[in-house]
Structure formats: C-alpha cells, structure tokens
Design a protein around this motif. Structure first.
Motif, PDB file in Angstrom:
ATOM      1  N   ILE A  41       0.833  -1.085   0.001  1.00  0.00           N
ATOM      2  CA  ILE A  41       0.051  -0.096   0.014  1.00  0.00           C
ATOM      3  C   ILE A  41       0.864   1.231   0.090  1.00  0.00           C
ATOM      4  N   ASP A  42       0.794   2.282  -1.246  1.00  0.00           N
ATOM      5  CA  ASP A  42       1.627   3.311  -1.086  1.00  0.00           C
ATOM      6  C   ASP A  42       0.999   4.183  -0.020  1.00  0.00           C
ATOM      7  N   SER A  44      -0.469   7.373  -0.610  1.00  0.00           N
ATOM      8  CA  SER A  44      -1.869   7.717  -0.665  1.00  0.00           C
ATOM      9  C   SER A  44      -2.757   6.410  -0.396  1.00  0.00           C
ATOM     10  N   GLY A  45      -2.656   5.353  -0.073  1.00  0.00           N
ATOM     11  CA  GLY A  45      -3.704   4.287   0.232  1.00  0.00           C
ATOM     12  C   GLY A  45      -3.910   3.504  -1.000  1.00  0.00           C
ATOM     13  N   ASN A  46      -3.133   3.566  -2.154  1.00  0.00           N
ATOM     14  CA  ASN A  46      -3.398   2.750  -3.191  1.00  0.00           C
ATOM     15  C   ASN A  46      -2.811   1.391  -3.307  1.00  0.00           C
ATOM     16  N   LYS A  47      -3.095   0.329  -3.794  1.00  0.00           N
ATOM     17  CA  LYS A  47      -2.597  -1.114  -3.747  1.00  0.00           C
ATOM     18  C   LYS A  47      -1.624  -1.146  -5.224  1.00  0.00           C
ATOM     19  N   ILE A  48      -0.523  -1.415  -4.818  1.00  0.00           N
ATOM     20  CA  ILE A  48       0.517  -1.510  -6.213  1.00  0.00           C
ATOM     21  C   ILE A  48       0.822  -3.068  -5.803  1.00  0.00           C
ATOM     22  N   ILE A 158      -1.365 -10.911  -0.619  1.00  0.00           N
ATOM     23  CA  ILE A 158      -0.498 -10.744   0.445  1.00  0.00           C
ATOM     24  C   ILE A 158       0.011  -9.481   0.522  1.00  0.00           C
ATOM     25  N   TYR A 159       0.059  -8.646   1.613  1.00  0.00           N
ATOM     26  CA  TYR A 159       0.318  -7.216   1.724  1.00  0.00           C
ATOM     27  C   TYR A 159       1.467  -7.529   2.538  1.00  0.00           C
TER      28      TYR A 159
END
Length: 160
Positions: A41-42, A44-48, A158-159
């Motif tokens: 999670i970057d 700004s809260g976006n999933k990458i 998986i984060y």
C-alpha cells in the motif's frame, strides 16, 4: 511370398489401422493452482504490485510441491494437497535475508469429473488462511474457489 500376397497383407494392414479409434486428447487444463499476488500500500492508500526481489516458497508437506523459487515476481501459483484439507508453505520474500513467514491454507476438496479423455481433478474451496507476520502485513482471501478456470481472479493477496 509373392508380390501379390505382400500387397494384400499391406492393404489389409492399412484397412485395420484405419478402423481403429484414437482416443481424443485432453484439451482441458487439469491442474488446479492457487494464485497468489504480492502487494504494498503506497502513501496515498493505493494498492500496488510488490515485486519481491528473490522470493522462495517451500511446501512443508512431503506430498505437496517440494519447493519453488520465483525470481523478481509478484504473482505466484501454488499447488494444494489433494489428500489433506490444509497445506502449509514457508515464504521467504528475499533469499538474501533469513526472515520468513508461514502461510497455512485451509480448504474443502471436491473431486471433479472433467471428461472421458481428461479424467478427474480436484477443485478446492478456501475456508481460512493463517499466517505469521514477520514480513507480511496482512493476508486477504479474495476468491475462495480454486478450479481450472484460468480467467478467474487471484485467490489470495499478501500485503507487505
């Protein structure tokens, strides 16, 4: 034997060979694999996608896949056991470090008939995932149905 007899035998052989029925080859995928994606999670809260440097997956059951190394990857395909209701893997996100996590996948198995040419395979329904959190921040089950459909979304995220 005369030439005429040889031709008759050869002709008979061709007739017999042309009458045999060849079994249709299996045109369906037979292997069911659990698709796993690695993410971050970057700010700004976006999933990458999180491309892991040199990840290692090792199965802890002798009846499963022994071990796999995936270099610079964020997407993985793991095999589940067709004789047990759970499967445990060790994940080392970077082979240069000694830190690792253990993921245990719990599931139900269903024997699935594919076709006469292909036979049977197992489909799985994921019920739960347990993990250690040394490198992993969280684990999310996104699609519990593991089957041979290659167009389904990944099953686990998986984060890190």
């Amino acid at each position: 034997m005369t030439k005429k007899t040889n031709y008759i035998l050869l002709f008979t052989l061709f007739i017999m060979a042309s009458c045999s029925v060849d079994r249709d080859p299996c045109l369906l995928p037979k292997t069911t694999s659990l698709r796993v994606g690695a993410y971050q999670i970057d700010t700004s809260g976006n999933k990458i996608d999180s491309v892991l440097a040199k990840p290692i997956w090792i199965a802890l059951r002798p009846d499963s896949l022994i071990g796999s190394i995936y270099y610079s990857s964020s997407k993985f395909s793991l095999l589940l056991s067709s004789i047990h209701d759970s499967c445990r893997y060790i994940l080392q996100p970077d082979s240069a470090t000694a830190s690792f996590d253990t993921l245990t996948f719990f599931y139900d198995r269903q024997l699935q008939f594919l076709s006469n040419a292909c036979g049977y395979t197992y489909y799985f329904n994921l019920t739960n995932i347990r993990s250690t959190y040394n490198n992993i921040d969280s684990v999310k089950l996104t699609n519990p149905e593991v089957n041979t459909n290659a167009n389904t979304t990944e099953h686990v995220q998986i984060y890190f």
